[in-house]
Write an enzyme that holds these catalytic residues in place. Sequence first.
Site, PDB file in Angstrom:
ATOM      1  N   ASP A  10      -5.462  61.111   6.185  1.00 28.50           N
ATOM      2  CA  ASP A  10      -5.295  61.041   7.636  1.00 28.50           C
ATOM      3  C   ASP A  10      -4.346  61.928   8.469  1.00 28.50           C
ATOM      4  O   ASP A  10      -3.374  61.348   8.626  1.00 28.50           O
ATOM      5  CB  ASP A  10      -6.246  60.142   8.320  1.00 28.50           C
ATOM      6  CG  ASP A  10      -7.523  59.861   8.466  1.00 28.50           C
ATOM      7  OD1 ASP A  10      -7.790  60.648   7.576  1.00 28.50           O
ATOM      8  OD2 ASP A  10      -8.101  58.752   8.412  1.00 28.50           O
ATOM      9  N   ASP A 132     -22.207  60.976   9.930  1.00 31.58           N
ATOM     10  CA  ASP A 132     -22.112  59.572  10.536  1.00 31.58           C
ATOM     11  C   ASP A 132     -23.335  58.877  11.057  1.00 31.58           C
ATOM     12  O   ASP A 132     -24.159  59.308  12.372  1.00 31.58           O
ATOM     13  CB  ASP A 132     -20.777  60.251  11.889  1.00 31.58           C
ATOM     14  CG  ASP A 132     -19.963  60.904  11.502  1.00 31.58           C
ATOM     15  OD1 ASP A 132     -19.323  60.504   9.673  1.00 31.58           O
ATOM     16  OD2 ASP A 132     -18.911  61.450  11.895  1.00 31.58           O
TER      17      ASP A 132
END
Length: 240
Positions: A10, A132
Site C-alpha cells: 500500500d 468489497d
Amino acid sequence: MSFNVIPAIDLKGGKCVQLVQGVPGTEMVSIDDAVEVAAGWVGQGAKTLHIIDLDGAFSGSRKNAYIMEDIVSKFDVDVQVGGGIRDYETAKYLLSLGIDRVILGTAAIKNPDLVRQLADEFGSETVMVSLDSKQGEVVIEGWTESSGKTTNEMGKFFSEIGAGSILYTNVDVEGLLKGVNEDPVRSLVNSVTIPVIASGGVAKIDDLVKIKNTGAAGVVVGSALYKGLFTLREAIDKVS
C-alpha cells in the site's frame, strides 16, 4: 494453475504503509522504500505484487506512479494496481507504465461500460474488478455505501461483460487479523467463470489453506506479512 499468494504493497506519500480497515491515519507499518519492500517479496518467491495507491484512492493523485514504474521495470513479476482508478484515461496511463492489471472498484459498479471498454481495448486479463463485500452485499465509495446487489450477482455480471478476474474483499474481517470466512469465497467462486482472488482477514497460514480449498486462484496478504505472523516463503511453501 498453482495457488497464488500475493503480497500487498500500500503506497502513501511515496512510502509503503498498512492501514487498519483502510482508515487514513491508522498506519500500523510505514516503510520508506517501497521498491525495497517489493524486492523483498520477489526474493521470497512472489509471482504477483498487489499495489494499492492510497493517495489515488483518497485524493485521485498519481504521485506514486514513479514507484510503480520502478517496480515494473526492476522485477519480472505480475503487478496489479488499484486505488482511485475511476476513468479510462487513468487505467490506460497505468497500463502504459507496464502494469499488468488495473483493479476497478466503485468505478466498475457505477460505470460497467468502463470494464467493457478496457477489456475490448487491452484484453480481459488487464481488468480486475474489486468486489468489497459487507454481510454479503457489495459496498462502494470506500465501503460507505451499499450497492444493493449481492456479491455473487455482481461477480456473475462482471465475468459476463469482460472482467478477467475478481478481487473479493470481505470488509467484515479486512485488516483485523481475525481469520478468514471461506464460505462466501467458495460461493463466489462457484458463481463465476473467471479467477477469484480473495483478500481480508488472513492471520495464519491455515487461513491460506482454507482459501485455497474454496477453489480461489489466490489470496492477497498484507497485515499478517508486515506483522511477521508468517513469512511469504513459508506461505508459498505451504500452499504450493
